[in-house]
Scaffold this motif. Structure first.
Motif, PDB file in Angstrom:
ATOM      1  N   ASN A  45     -42.997  20.851  47.080  1.00  0.00           N
ATOM      2  CA  ASN A  45     -43.101  22.103  47.149  1.00  0.00           C
ATOM      3  C   ASN A  45     -42.785  22.341  45.555  1.00  0.00           C
ATOM      4  O   ASN A  45     -41.865  23.147  45.303  1.00  0.00           O
ATOM      5  CB  ASN A  45     -42.161  22.975  47.994  1.00  0.00           C
ATOM      6  N   CYS A  46     -43.654  22.117  44.727  1.00  0.00           N
ATOM      7  CA  CYS A  46     -43.431  22.133  43.061  1.00  0.00           C
ATOM      8  C   CYS A  46     -44.833  23.302  43.020  1.00  0.00           C
ATOM      9  O   CYS A  46     -45.892  22.931  43.511  1.00  0.00           O
ATOM     10  CB  CYS A  46     -43.645  21.085  42.566  1.00  0.00           C
ATOM     11  N   PHE A  47     -44.428  24.400  42.316  1.00  0.00           N
ATOM     12  CA  PHE A  47     -45.270  25.321  42.236  1.00  0.00           C
ATOM     13  C   PHE A  47     -45.449  25.809  40.745  1.00  0.00           C
ATOM     14  O   PHE A  47     -44.346  25.871  40.104  1.00  0.00           O
ATOM     15  CB  PHE A  47     -44.914  26.615  43.052  1.00  0.00           C
ATOM     16  N   CYS A  48     -46.567  26.171  40.308  1.00  0.00           N
ATOM     17  CA  CYS A  48     -46.722  26.910  38.969  1.00  0.00           C
ATOM     18  C   CYS A  48     -46.448  28.471  39.183  1.00  0.00           C
ATOM     19  O   CYS A  48     -46.824  29.075  40.145  1.00  0.00           O
ATOM     20  CB  CYS A  48     -47.978  26.710  38.472  1.00  0.00           C
ATOM     21  N   THR A  49     -46.186  29.029  38.030  1.00  0.00           N
ATOM     22  CA  THR A  49     -45.872  30.468  37.932  1.00  0.00           C
ATOM     23  C   THR A  49     -46.893  31.363  37.537  1.00  0.00           C
ATOM     24  O   THR A  49     -47.209  32.534  37.609  1.00  0.00           O
ATOM     25  CB  THR A  49     -44.686  30.690  37.142  1.00  0.00           C
ATOM     26  N   ASN A  50     -48.122  30.596  37.249  1.00  0.00           N
ATOM     27  CA  ASN A  50     -49.294  31.256  36.851  1.00  0.00           C
ATOM     28  C   ASN A  50     -50.393  29.890  36.609  1.00  0.00           C
ATOM     29  O   ASN A  50     -50.297  29.105  35.835  1.00  0.00           O
ATOM     30  CB  ASN A  50     -49.307  31.835  35.333  1.00  0.00           C
ATOM     31  N   SER A  51     -51.270  30.303  37.480  1.00  0.00           N
ATOM     32  CA  SER A  51     -52.439  29.009  38.092  1.00  0.00           C
ATOM     33  C   SER A  51     -53.311  28.972  36.987  1.00  0.00           C
ATOM     34  O   SER A  51     -54.536  29.255  37.406  1.00  0.00           O
ATOM     35  CB  SER A  51     -52.807  28.861  39.146  1.00  0.00           C
ATOM     36  N   ILE A  52     -53.178  28.725  35.629  1.00  0.00           N
ATOM     37  CA  ILE A  52     -54.105  28.504  34.680  1.00  0.00           C
ATOM     38  C   ILE A  52     -53.495  27.768  33.511  1.00  0.00           C
ATOM     39  O   ILE A  52     -52.331  27.792  33.342  1.00  0.00           O
ATOM     40  CB  ILE A  52     -54.840  30.000  34.083  1.00  0.00           C
ATOM     41  N   CYS A  53     -54.515  26.919  32.908  1.00  0.00           N
ATOM     42  CA  CYS A  53     -54.151  25.797  31.883  1.00  0.00           C
ATOM     43  C   CYS A  53     -53.092  26.249  30.870  1.00  0.00           C
ATOM     44  O   CYS A  53     -51.797  25.902  30.897  1.00  0.00           O
ATOM     45  CB  CYS A  53     -55.298  25.536  31.342  1.00  0.00           C
ATOM     46  N   ALA A  54     -53.489  27.075  29.916  1.00  0.00           N
ATOM     47  CA  ALA A  54     -52.737  27.327  28.705  1.00  0.00           C
ATOM     48  C   ALA A  54     -51.563  27.926  29.156  1.00  0.00           C
ATOM     49  O   ALA A  54     -50.302  27.319  28.760  1.00  0.00           O
ATOM     50  CB  ALA A  54     -53.389  28.009  27.805  1.00  0.00           C
ATOM     51  N   PRO A  55     -51.219  28.972  30.116  1.00  0.00           N
ATOM     52  CA  PRO A  55     -50.047  29.606  30.465  1.00  0.00           C
ATOM     53  C   PRO A  55     -49.092  28.503  31.053  1.00  0.00           C
ATOM     54  O   PRO A  55     -47.876  28.594  30.882  1.00  0.00           O
ATOM     55  CB  PRO A  55     -50.445  30.578  31.368  1.00  0.00           C
ATOM     56  N   SER A  56     -49.727  27.715  32.113  1.00  0.00           N
ATOM     57  CA  SER A  56     -48.758  26.493  32.534  1.00  0.00           C
ATOM     58  C   SER A  56     -48.092  25.674  31.574  1.00  0.00           C
ATOM     59  O   SER A  56     -46.976  25.264  31.457  1.00  0.00           O
ATOM     60  CB  SER A  56     -49.441  25.846  33.636  1.00  0.00           C
ATOM     61  N   ARG A  57     -49.008  25.383  30.515  1.00  0.00           N
ATOM     62  CA  ARG A  57     -48.456  24.554  29.555  1.00  0.00           C
ATOM     63  C   ARG A  57     -47.451  25.148  28.701  1.00  0.00           C
ATOM     64  O   ARG A  57     -46.604  24.392  28.268  1.00  0.00           O
ATOM     65  CB  ARG A  57     -49.615  24.062  28.626  1.00  0.00           C
ATOM     66  N   ALA A  58     -47.533  26.202  28.359  1.00  0.00           N
ATOM     67  CA  ALA A  58     -46.794  27.189  27.557  1.00  0.00           C
ATOM     68  C   ALA A  58     -45.133  27.200  28.220  1.00  0.00           C
ATOM     69  O   ALA A  58     -44.299  27.164  27.762  1.00  0.00           O
ATOM     70  CB  ALA A  58     -47.375  28.569  27.219  1.00  0.00           C
ATOM     71  N   THR A  59     -45.419  27.453  29.621  1.00  0.00           N
ATOM     72  CA  THR A  59     -44.209  27.582  30.372  1.00  0.00           C
ATOM     73  C   THR A  59     -43.286  26.240  30.484  1.00  0.00           C
ATOM     74  O   THR A  59     -42.131  26.242  30.333  1.00  0.00           O
ATOM     75  CB  THR A  59     -44.479  28.050  31.883  1.00  0.00           C
ATOM     76  N   ILE A  60     -43.993  25.169  30.550  1.00  0.00           N
ATOM     77  CA  ILE A  60     -43.494  23.743  30.610  1.00  0.00           C
ATOM     78  C   ILE A  60     -42.899  23.666  29.433  1.00  0.00           C
ATOM     79  O   ILE A  60     -41.621  22.997  29.195  1.00  0.00           O
ATOM     80  CB  ILE A  60     -44.548  22.796  30.804  1.00  0.00           C
ATOM     81  N   LEU A  61     -43.301  23.770  28.211  1.00  0.00           N
ATOM     82  CA  LEU A  61     -42.802  23.490  26.891  1.00  0.00           C
ATOM     83  C   LEU A  61     -41.495  24.440  26.635  1.00  0.00           C
ATOM     84  O   LEU A  61     -40.662  23.878  26.106  1.00  0.00           O
ATOM     85  CB  LEU A  61     -43.781  23.871  25.717  1.00  0.00           C
ATOM     86  N   THR A  62     -41.909  25.705  26.868  1.00  0.00           N
ATOM     87  CA  THR A  62     -40.671  26.750  26.580  1.00  0.00           C
ATOM     88  C   THR A  62     -39.610  27.007  27.442  1.00  0.00           C
ATOM     89  O   THR A  62     -38.550  27.478  27.051  1.00  0.00           O
ATOM     90  CB  THR A  62     -41.199  27.877  26.153  1.00  0.00           C
ATOM     91  N   GLY A  63     -39.973  26.434  28.875  1.00  0.00           N
ATOM     92  CA  GLY A  63     -38.868  27.024  29.865  1.00  0.00           C
ATOM     93  C   GLY A  63     -38.824  28.293  30.405  1.00  0.00           C
ATOM     94  O   GLY A  63     -37.568  28.780  30.659  1.00  0.00           O
ATOM     95  N   ILE A  64     -39.747  29.263  29.803  1.00  0.00           N
ATOM     96  CA  ILE A  64     -39.640  30.500  30.167  1.00  0.00           C
ATOM     97  C   ILE A  64     -40.940  31.249  30.733  1.00  0.00           C
ATOM     98  O   ILE A  64     -42.145  30.587  30.403  1.00  0.00           O
ATOM     99  CB  ILE A  64     -39.242  31.526  28.813  1.00  0.00           C
ATOM    100  N   TYR A  65     -41.121  31.984  31.318  1.00  0.00           N
ATOM    101  CA  TYR A  65     -42.205  32.475  31.979  1.00  0.00           C
ATOM    102  C   TYR A  65     -43.065  33.274  31.098  1.00  0.00           C
ATOM    103  O   TYR A  65     -42.800  33.400  29.773  1.00  0.00           O
ATOM    104  CB  TYR A  65     -41.879  33.803  32.860  1.00  0.00           C
ATOM    105  N   ASN A  66     -44.524  33.301  31.292  1.00  0.00           N
ATOM    106  CA  ASN A  66     -45.544  33.906  30.529  1.00  0.00           C
ATOM    107  C   ASN A  66     -45.190  35.112  29.596  1.00  0.00           C
ATOM    108  O   ASN A  66     -45.788  35.188  28.492  1.00  0.00           O
ATOM    109  CB  ASN A  66     -46.717  33.652  31.028  1.00  0.00           C
ATOM    110  N   HIS A  67     -44.896  36.036  30.550  1.00  0.00           N
ATOM    111  CA  HIS A  67     -44.539  37.320  29.825  1.00  0.00           C
ATOM    112  C   HIS A  67     -43.642  37.306  28.795  1.00  0.00           C
ATOM    113  O   HIS A  67     -43.538  38.265  27.775  1.00  0.00           O
ATOM    114  CB  HIS A  67     -44.140  38.439  31.014  1.00  0.00           C
ATOM    115  N   LEU A  68     -42.609  36.480  28.512  1.00  0.00           N
ATOM    116  CA  LEU A  68     -41.613  36.110  27.350  1.00  0.00           C
ATOM    117  C   LEU A  68     -42.098  35.180  26.353  1.00  0.00           C
ATOM    118  O   LEU A  68     -42.024  35.366  25.121  1.00  0.00           O
ATOM    119  CB  LEU A  68     -40.521  35.652  27.987  1.00  0.00           C
TER     120      LEU A  68
END
Length: 466
Positions: A45-68
């Protein structure tokens, strides 16, 4: 002090969990990726917080959600001046590198930061003879992109300082559309038909209008370059849909077969160097993907096939072989996890939580039982309405606010807002929207309260009021 582990993070693009045999795939085998799961842990049960390429990659790198972190859509670029986990590992003595797909902008502050070495594809990149940008210098390599990304990763590993730990992000382009296989796998599956999913003939009844409006249908929206040809004349609609599916899914799986081979090359290198026991190996993808499910390809929706990420981890020093973890985890957790293993303090600004206890089989008291999702790209590319929602272990509540709200690349064409509620225990394929069912009135209220709580917890405060 315990020796800092090496970290090998392998990520593909659009590789759905249900196209991996360690997740029980009905349609293919992935023996080398399975090695990671069999010798480590599989997260169910691993989920993404926004199912699209660049936003998911940004979240993985920064450890924060896309609106931030500022990358809410494919049109947003990552500002590299902000903190990310590679920078923190680098400052702690790690050698860091990223090879392959970047997709977060290029030039100036949009280039990869926190890496001693980076060699990335511009944009989506090409399957054959691709261009790369190596530490700012453009280069062209001959060959197949999946092999080349692995070649370049292994080359960097061979040149590393063996006295210091490393963190390598090996990011494959495949199996991203238009699914071009290499010569080795070009005829794989020629003599068989790939099984069609249970929901292949979904008619989108009993759903919000967003489902029927989406333009990602296998029967009508795939292009000639996707199916590599023109269908035979005289096919009936159902036959055309099946023909399109077989053409698309076989090339998709052929691309994955190449990834699996190359994962094996990396694992073999760790064995040959005698460092497998000292290396955390992760295989994941940036989000899920519809493999004909609901008659679709692509992702974006909060539905399960799109929301769910494959996530398998091997680290012999702490993870027991063939472990399975059902607890809910998110891509926002990855950064904190790597810092925890490296004994590097996790910044208070990071919104994820380390998965290290879960890797060891222990779920901390108070671990999350719900998650927040948001997709901003209203109507762009595949006509998916902007939405956000909450998923618990049993229920999923989705609100299609269906407005662009100024998001980069979104289309300013508001649609009537709608709700969906699914009981995942009774309706795992999400075919029956029960939002208006009086029997679920109290559950709807509780889920809305939880949705608001999560929005405030992750600081997505400027959302559309409901």
């Amino acid at each position: 002090m315990t020796k800092q582990p090496n970290i090998l993070f392998i990520m593909s693009d659009d590789h759905a969990a249900h196209a991996m045999s360690c997740y029980g795939s009905r349609i293919n085998q992935t023996p080398n990726i399975d090695r990671i799961a069999n010798e480590g842990i599989r997260y169910d049960n691993c989920f993404c917080t926004n199912s699209i390429c660049a936003p998911s990659r940004a979240t993985i790198l920064t450890g924060i959600y896309n609106h931030l972190n500022g990358v809410r859509t494919l049109g947003d670029k990552l500002d590299g001046r902000q903190p990310n986990f590679p920078k923190l590992l680098q400052a702690s003595g790690y050698q860091t590198a990223i090879v392959g797909k970047w997709h977060l902008g290029q030039g100036g502050d949009n280039d990869p930061t926190g890496f001693d070495y980076w060699n990335v594809l511009p944009g989506q990149g090409k399957y054959f003879d691709p261009n790369f940008i190596e530490n700012g210098e453009k280069k062209t390599y001959e060959g197949y992109v999946t092999d080349l990304i692995t070649d370049l990763s292994l080359d960097w590993l061979c040149r590393r300082d063996k006295e210091q730990p490393f963190m390598l992000m090996c990011h494959h382009k495949a199996p991203h559309r238009p699914w071009v296989p290499d010569e080795k796998h070009a005829h794989l599956y020629d003599d068989i038909d790939i099984p069609e999913p249970e929901t292949f003939h979904d008619d989108y009844a009993n759903r919000a209008s967003a489902a029927a409006a989406a333009t990602m249908r296998v029967d009508r929206d795939l292009k000639e370059e996707d199916v590599k040809g023109i269908p035979p004349e005289g096919l009936k609609p159902a036959q055309l849909k099946s023909w399109n599916y077989q053409r698309y899914i076989k090339d998709y799986l052929r691309c994955i077969a190449s990834i699996d081979d190359n994962v094996g090359r990396l694992l073999d290198y760790l064995d040959q160097e005698g460092i497998a026991d000292d290396t955390i190996v992760v295989y994941t993808s940036d989000q899920g993907f519809f493999l004909g499910d609901h008659g679709w390809y692509d992702k974006r929706f909060m539905y399960e096939e799109s929301l769910r990420m494959p996530f398998v981890v091997r680290y012999p020093q702490e993870i027991k072989p063939r472990s399975v973890q059902p607890a809910m985890v998110l891509n926002v957790d990855f950064a904190a996890t790597f810092l925890d293993y490296a004994d590097v303090p996790i910044p208070e600004s990071f919104q994820g939580t380390s998965l290290r206890p879960l890797n060891g089989g222990n779920v901390p008291e108070g671990w999350r039982t719900s998650m927040y999702y948001r997709y901003w790209m209203h109507l762009a590319h595949h006509g998916v309405y902007a939405h956000y929602g909450v998923r618990t272990d049993r229920y999923k509540l989705i609100y299609y606010y269906a407005e662009a709200l100024g998001s980069t690349g979104a289309i300013d064409d508001p649609k009537p807002p709608e709700w969906e509620l699914f009981d995942l225990r009774k309706d795992p394929h999400e075919l029956n929207n029960i939002y208006a069912d009086p029997a679920y009135e109290a559950i709807v209220k509780d889920l809305k309260d939880e949705l608001h709580r999560l929005q405030h917890e992750v600081q997505d405060i400027g959302v559309v009021e409901i």
